[in-house]
Design a protein around this motif. Structure first.
Motif, PDB file in Angstrom:
ATOM      1  N   SER A  78       9.744   9.444  -1.028  1.00 34.09           N
ATOM      2  CA  SER A  78      10.707   8.370  -1.259  1.00 34.09           C
ATOM      3  C   SER A  78      10.288   7.548  -2.546  1.00 34.09           C
ATOM      4  CB  SER A  78      10.394   7.262  -0.245  1.00 34.09           C
ATOM      5  OG  SER A  78      10.450   7.758   1.231  1.00 34.09           O
ATOM      6  N   VAL A  79       9.138   7.726  -2.833  1.00 40.76           N
ATOM      7  CA  VAL A  79       8.683   6.999  -4.361  1.00 40.76           C
ATOM      8  C   VAL A  79       8.128   8.328  -5.196  1.00 40.76           C
ATOM      9  CG1 VAL A  79       7.149   5.614  -5.524  1.00 40.76           C
ATOM     10  CG2 VAL A  79       7.965   5.093  -3.319  1.00 40.76           C
ATOM     11  N   LEU A  80       8.703   8.559  -6.485  1.00 38.89           N
ATOM     12  CA  LEU A  80       8.225   9.671  -7.326  1.00 38.89           C
ATOM     13  C   LEU A  80       7.489   8.856  -8.478  1.00 38.89           C
ATOM     14  CD1 LEU A  80       8.216  12.633  -7.900  1.00 38.89           C
ATOM     15  CD2 LEU A  80      10.203  12.298  -9.332  1.00 38.89           C
ATOM     16  N   VAL A  81       6.146   9.007  -8.472  1.00 40.93           N
ATOM     17  CA  VAL A  81       5.499   8.285  -9.636  1.00 40.93           C
ATOM     18  C   VAL A  81       5.148   9.498 -10.604  1.00 40.93           C
ATOM     19  CG1 VAL A  81       3.095   7.589 -10.234  1.00 40.93           C
ATOM     20  CG2 VAL A  81       3.863   6.986  -7.883  1.00 40.93           C
ATOM     21  N   ALA A  82       5.800   9.043 -11.712  1.00 42.60           N
ATOM     22  CA  ALA A  82       5.881  10.012 -12.804  1.00 42.60           C
ATOM     23  C   ALA A  82       5.222   9.369 -14.108  1.00 42.60           C
ATOM     24  CB  ALA A  82       7.498  10.400 -13.091  1.00 42.60           C
ATOM     25  N   THR A  83       5.145  10.374 -15.151  1.00 41.92           N
ATOM     26  CA  THR A  83       4.894  10.014 -16.657  1.00 41.92           C
ATOM     27  C   THR A  83       6.409  10.307 -17.024  1.00 41.92           C
ATOM     28  OG1 THR A  83       4.394  12.438 -17.107  1.00 41.92           O
ATOM     29  CG2 THR A  83       2.573  10.793 -16.858  1.00 41.92           C
ATOM     30  N   THR A  84       6.489  10.338 -18.411  1.00 41.10           N
ATOM     31  CA  THR A  84       7.767  10.414 -18.993  1.00 41.10           C
ATOM     32  C   THR A  84       8.702  11.358 -18.816  1.00 41.10           C
ATOM     33  OG1 THR A  84       6.883  10.405 -21.183  1.00 41.10           O
ATOM     34  CG2 THR A  84       7.445   8.354 -20.761  1.00 41.10           C
ATOM     35  N   VAL A  85       7.889  12.576 -18.225  1.00 40.95           N
ATOM     36  CA  VAL A  85       8.546  13.939 -17.957  1.00 40.95           C
ATOM     37  C   VAL A  85      10.055  13.702 -17.256  1.00 40.95           C
ATOM     38  CG1 VAL A  85       6.586  15.286 -18.053  1.00 40.95           C
ATOM     39  CG2 VAL A  85       7.421  14.643 -15.626  1.00 40.95           C
ATOM     40  N   ILE A  86      10.180  12.620 -16.426  1.00 36.44           N
ATOM     41  CA  ILE A  86      11.490  12.573 -15.719  1.00 36.44           C
ATOM     42  C   ILE A  86      12.526  11.708 -16.655  1.00 36.44           C
ATOM     43  CG2 ILE A  86      10.291  12.052 -13.417  1.00 36.44           C
ATOM     44  CD1 ILE A  86      11.458   8.943 -13.912  1.00 36.44           C
ATOM     45  N   GLU A  87      12.355  11.676 -18.144  1.00 37.62           N
ATOM     46  CA  GLU A  87      13.151  11.044 -18.927  1.00 37.62           C
ATOM     47  C   GLU A  87      14.565  11.706 -18.694  1.00 37.62           C
ATOM     48  OE1 GLU A  87      13.494  10.067 -23.573  1.00 37.62           O
ATOM     49  OE2 GLU A  87      11.535  10.582 -22.638  1.00 37.62           O
ATOM     50  N   VAL A  88      14.447  13.078 -18.792  1.00 40.28           N
ATOM     51  CA  VAL A  88      15.825  13.528 -19.164  1.00 40.28           C
ATOM     52  C   VAL A  88      16.407  14.433 -17.752  1.00 40.28           C
ATOM     53  CG1 VAL A  88      16.906  15.567 -20.321  1.00 40.28           C
ATOM     54  CG2 VAL A  88      15.350  14.041 -21.440  1.00 40.28           C
ATOM     55  N   GLY A  89      17.562  13.928 -17.256  1.00 38.07           N
ATOM     56  CA  GLY A  89      18.075  14.776 -16.778  1.00 38.07           C
ATOM     57  C   GLY A  89      18.066  14.652 -15.044  1.00 38.07           C
ATOM     58  N   VAL A  90      17.349  14.210 -14.435  1.00 31.94           N
ATOM     59  CA  VAL A  90      17.041  14.445 -13.091  1.00 31.94           C
ATOM     60  C   VAL A  90      17.862  13.534 -12.242  1.00 31.94           C
ATOM     61  CG1 VAL A  90      15.301  14.048 -10.937  1.00 31.94           C
ATOM     62  CG2 VAL A  90      14.302  14.371 -13.464  1.00 31.94           C
ATOM     63  N   ASP A  91      18.834  13.793 -11.245  1.00 35.63           N
ATOM     64  CA  ASP A  91      19.954  13.290 -10.748  1.00 35.63           C
ATOM     65  C   ASP A  91      19.694  13.037  -9.254  1.00 35.63           C
ATOM     66  OD1 ASP A  91      22.143  12.190 -10.148  1.00 35.63           O
ATOM     67  OD2 ASP A  91      23.356  13.598 -10.795  1.00 35.63           O
ATOM     68  N   VAL A  92      19.064  11.941  -8.851  1.00 35.22           N
ATOM     69  CA  VAL A  92      18.992  11.586  -7.428  1.00 35.22           C
ATOM     70  C   VAL A  92      19.737  10.327  -7.062  1.00 35.22           C
ATOM     71  CG1 VAL A  92      17.294  11.259  -5.575  1.00 35.22           C
ATOM     72  CG2 VAL A  92      16.781  12.697  -7.552  1.00 35.22           C
ATOM     73  N   PRO A  93      20.829  10.646  -6.590  1.00 38.51           N
ATOM     74  CA  PRO A  93      21.923   9.424  -6.356  1.00 38.51           C
ATOM     75  C   PRO A  93      21.187   8.452  -5.482  1.00 38.51           C
ATOM     76  CG  PRO A  93      23.008  11.539  -6.007  1.00 38.51           C
ATOM     77  CD  PRO A  93      21.814  11.810  -6.246  1.00 38.51           C
ATOM     78  N   ASN A  94      20.432   8.724  -4.517  1.00 36.60           N
ATOM     79  CA  ASN A  94      19.780   7.749  -3.481  1.00 36.60           C
ATOM     80  C   ASN A  94      18.809   6.837  -4.245  1.00 36.60           C
ATOM     81  OD1 ASN A  94      19.779   6.568  -0.953  1.00 36.60           O
ATOM     82  ND2 ASN A  94      17.972   7.800  -0.608  1.00 36.60           N
ATOM     83  N   ALA A  95      18.358   7.118  -5.341  1.00 37.78           N
ATOM     84  CA  ALA A  95      17.204   6.443  -6.100  1.00 37.78           C
ATOM     85  C   ALA A  95      17.913   5.169  -6.749  1.00 37.78           C
ATOM     86  CB  ALA A  95      16.526   7.260  -7.036  1.00 37.78           C
ATOM     87  N   ARG A  96      17.850   4.100  -6.387  1.00 44.31           N
ATOM     88  CA  ARG A  96      18.517   3.041  -6.860  1.00 44.31           C
ATOM     89  C   ARG A  96      17.239   1.932  -7.518  1.00 44.31           C
ATOM     90  NH1 ARG A  96      22.159   3.873  -2.714  1.00 44.31           N
ATOM     91  NH2 ARG A  96      21.348   1.939  -1.620  1.00 44.31           N
ATOM     92  N   LEU A  97      16.028   2.324  -7.649  1.00 47.08           N
ATOM     93  CA  LEU A  97      15.210   1.349  -8.105  1.00 47.08           C
ATOM     94  C   LEU A  97      14.387   1.983  -8.980  1.00 47.08           C
ATOM     95  CD1 LEU A  97      13.332  -1.343  -8.159  1.00 47.08           C
ATOM     96  CD2 LEU A  97      12.292  -0.509  -6.248  1.00 47.08           C
ATOM     97  N   ILE A  98      13.863   1.587 -10.115  1.00 46.22           N
ATOM     98  CA  ILE A  98      12.999   2.064 -10.762  1.00 46.22           C
ATOM     99  C   ILE A  98      12.070   0.979 -11.554  1.00 46.22           C
ATOM    100  CG2 ILE A  98      14.369   2.255 -13.248  1.00 46.22           C
ATOM    101  CD1 ILE A  98      12.923   4.797 -14.029  1.00 46.22           C
ATOM    102  N   VAL A  99      10.769   1.390 -11.476  1.00 49.43           N
ATOM    103  CA  VAL A  99       9.775   0.409 -11.999  1.00 49.43           C
ATOM    104  C   VAL A  99       8.968   0.963 -13.167  1.00 49.43           C
ATOM    105  CG1 VAL A  99       7.743  -0.947 -11.285  1.00 49.43           C
ATOM    106  CG2 VAL A  99       9.268  -0.437  -9.490  1.00 49.43           C
ATOM    107  N   ILE A 100       8.981   0.392 -14.348  1.00 52.12           N
ATOM    108  CA  ILE A 100       8.257   0.977 -15.600  1.00 52.12           C
ATOM    109  C   ILE A 100       7.156   0.041 -15.988  1.00 52.12           C
ATOM    110  CG2 ILE A 100       8.720   1.779 -17.687  1.00 52.12           C
ATOM    111  CD1 ILE A 100      11.761   2.139 -17.459  1.00 52.12           C
ATOM    112  N   GLU A 101       5.828   0.722 -15.879  1.00 53.92           N
ATOM    113  CA  GLU A 101       4.785  -0.203 -16.161  1.00 53.92           C
ATOM    114  C   GLU A 101       4.386  -0.091 -17.511  1.00 53.92           C
ATOM    115  OE1 GLU A 101       0.964   0.125 -14.326  1.00 53.92           O
ATOM    116  OE2 GLU A 101       1.905   1.673 -12.995  1.00 53.92           O
TER     117      GLU A 101
END
Length: 683
Positions: free
Chosen positions: A526-549
């Motif tokens: 349900s939560v994907l913790v990531a470095t900036t590798v997710i910056e380009v292209g991932v498409d998950v319509p159900n993800a409607r919240l992003i937290v940027i530390e």
């Protein structure tokens, strides 16, 4: 072949006097392995020394140059204590020359008693006495310069030694014929190339000479791209005139936006020409670039040709494959996906389908232009995330067909001047409208002190069936510390949410990364913790919240890209920007703009204003156009000017033929943009 006139500059740096093994190693650490590298290692600042005959209290806080005579040594009791040399000026005024951490023997050798020396340093007051800490000394028979250049250094190298080597490197620089248009040179009051080089090293504050050198480098880059464009245009391709039958069968749930319709018309017009299309499609996150690409690919298939779509990562390639199959479902069009992971029979079947023409559209990673991959009739290549691919890779793929048409796409909105710098050889289309139903993302800035509240809010979001990204910051540009930050955050969140927390970072191998992304896409995490590798292209319509530390550590363009990971499935999406407590004015301005607008093009222009062009054009942003001489604050002006001048050279002055053309050819070799010359020769 490089012109002989440049050979003295392209010799190894070891030909310079004073470059023994130790100095050569230090130069290598600075990547200065040739004479030209030393010549182009420009000062970043300077020290002005005030020449003085006598010591004066009014000079405290200033850097002075003065002749002093050592009179007495005062050595501290502890070995690590300072060594002080009491010295006098010509009138007998005293100053303490103080050295920390060195051996007193070394200091005594440096400053023998009674031996007058020219000394320079910042004059300070320590108690009642005047003091200079770690003064610089003139070499025997020399005097210190009134203005000394400050260079980027490494261990074992001093400013003075670099200046001496730069003097020698400039001395080896030949007088070159002029490649700048005469009226432009006169208008800007620019010196000749060699004079400009000498002037910048002698006086780092010489803005005119610095602008001239920066212009030369930018001009060589613009000319190289103009020549690539000319070469591509001159190659005989084939016209792809679609008859509309497949597009007429396409049942879209919504009409194209005005920007999409306009771009499709531009692409259709290009494809109908025999000169191969070279078009860049810039579209903000979610503006519908993939649909434009699908229409372009359909035109190629209608005309009896094959199309290929190249993506930078495996997960993005598979995602594009799924999107195309869904969009073009029900049409008599065969779509296949090929990545490095495909092996055995499935791969063989795909290769056979490409060779016999039964596969119309191939989607994949770099694997699609390997030698073993042959097409029956490749007519159109679409490259996604253009800035990840260099000119060489584009040419490799184009070699797969008979000069196929090229449509390059990027989701990073780029200001106009920088588009010229990176994509000067391309026509540009912009998708500057959002499709209906795409709601703006609500952006909030939250202090990191409220982290507990943010985690609680994340818990409520997950309990309602939502998914979320949690992006960890870039720490000192180091992958290792990036990774540590991401792992620590994932561990903290797992203690609260258990196995529903996934982790993805740049040091994973592609299979692990894909598995983590796939688990998130399938809602197994349900939560994907990531470095900036997710910056380009991932498409998950159900993800409607992003937290940027530590959002204040990111550039605007990157924050905007990261924010674009949400808001893809309808409904309101939220982006939480966690900020530190001590914000710079620039960081404050960035976060305020993110809260205010979702317009990527406005954000890109503002990012350029706040950061300057140099950082935009670093390797991170562009992959190729990295300038070392052009002053960042003048880059936009120099690029626009050089773009026009390069076109003038090709369209009015006969390109690389004639007097100015010969000079321009030397500039291409001097600034190592000579691949364009080779390309023309290979034709």
């Amino acid at each position: 072949m490089r012109p002989d006139i440049l050979n003295p500059l392209f010799a190894e740096a070891t030909v310079l006097s004073g470059v023994g093994p130790a100095v050569a190693k230090a130069l290598e650490r600075l990547r200065l392995t040739r004479v030209v590298d030393v010549a182009f290692h420009l000062p970043t600042g300077w020290v002005d020394r005030l020449p003085r005959e006598e010591l004066m209290h009014t000079d405290v806080g200033r850097t002075i140059a003065i002749v002093l005579t050592p009179r007495e040594y005062r050595v501290g009791r502890s070995p690590k204590g300072p060594t002080r040399v009491q010295a006098t000026d010509r009138l007998g005024n005293y100053v303490s020359l103080t050295y920390f951490g060195g051996s007193s023997g070394y200091v005594k050798k440096l400053l023998p008693l009674g031996d007058a020396k020219q000394v320079s340093g910042r004059l300070d007051q320590y108690g009642q006495e005047l003091q200079i800490i770690h003064p610089e000394l003139a070499e025997t028979g020399e005097s210190l310069r009134a203005r000394e250049a400050i260079y980027p250094l490494t261990e074992g190298m001093t400013h003075r030694r670099l200046a001496t080597l730069a003097d020698q490197a400039v001395g080896r620089a030949p007088i070159l014929p002029e490649w700048i248009d005469r009226s432009l040179k006169e208008r800007r009051d620019w010196p000749d190339w060699r004079e400009a080089l000498a002037r910048v090293h002698a006086d780092p504050a010489d803005a005119v000479a610095r602008a001239r050198l920066g212009y030369d480098e930018v001009f060589a880059n613009q000319l190289a791209m103009a020549l690539v464009r000319q070469s591509t245009r001159a190659r005989k391709g084939r016209a792809l005139a679609g008859d509309g039958r497949l597009r007429d069968m396409l049942k879209l749930p919504y009409a194209l936006t005005g920007a999409q319709a306009r771009t499709v018309r531009e692409v259709e017009g290009d494809l109908a020409q025999t000169a191969p299309m070279l078009r860049l499609l810039q579209g903000d996150v979610g503006s519908g670039k993939t649909l434009v690409a699908a229409m372009a690919l359909l035109i190629a298939v209608e005309a009896g040709a094959q199309g290929a779509l190249l993506a930078p990562t495996e997960i993005l390639a598979r995602q594009h494959g799924e999107t195309l199959k869904r969009t073009l479902g029900g049409l008599p069009v065969e779509i296949a996906v090929l990545t490095g992971r495909d092996k055995g029979r499935a791969r063989e079947a795909t290769l056979m389908g490409l060779a016999d023409g039964s596969i119309d559209i191939l989607v994949g990673t770099h694997a699609i232009f390997q030698e073993a991959v042959g097409y029956r009739d490749l007519g159109l290549v679409v490259v996604d995330e253009q800035h990840r691919f260099g000119v060489a890779e584009r040419l490799l793929l184009q070699a797969k067909g008979k000069a196929p048409h090229l449509l390059a796409m990027t989701a990073t909105p780029i200001p106009r001047t920088l588009t010229l710098a990176q994509y000067g050889e391309m026509d540009v289309s912009r998708l500057d409208e959002m499709p209906p139903g795409r709601e703006p993302i609500e952006t909030r800035v939250v202090s990191e002190e409220r982290l507990d509240e943010v985690v609680n809010a994340l818990g409520r979001h997950l309990s309602e069936g939502g998914q979320a990204y949690w992006v960890c910051p870039l720490v000192e540009e180091s992958e290792k510390s990036d990774l540590a930050a991401a792992e620590a955050r994932a561990e903290t969140l797992r203690r609260r949410f258990g196995d529903r927390v996934g982790l993805v970072h740049g040091r994973m191998n592609p299979e692990e990364k894909d598995a983590a992304m796939a688990a998130f896409s399938a809602n197994r995490t349900s939560v994907l913790v990531a470095t900036t590798v997710i910056e380009v292209g991932v498409d998950v319509p159900n993800a409607r919240l992003i937290v940027i530390e530590h959002a204040d550590r990111f550039g605007l363009a990157q924050l905007h890209q990261l924010r674009g990971r949400v808001g893809r499935g309808g409904g309101t999406s939220i982006c939480l920007l966690l900020r530190g407590s001590a914000l710079s004015e620039t960081s404050r301005a960035r976060l305020a703009l993110m809260r205010e607008t979702n317009d990527g093009f406005r954000i890109a222009e503002e990012d350029l204003r706040l950061r300057g062009g140099g950082e935009w054009l670093g390797t991170r942003q562009s992959g190729e156009a990295n300038f070392r001489l052009a002053p960042p604050d003048q880059l936009a002006d120099l690029i626009a000017c050089a773009h026009d001048d390069a076109r003038l050279l090709i369209e009015r002055d006969g390109g690389l033929e004639g007097r100015r053309g010969d000079a321009a050819r030397i500039a291409l070799y001097l600034f190592e943009r000579d691949a364009a010359v080779q390309l023309l020769r290979g034709g």
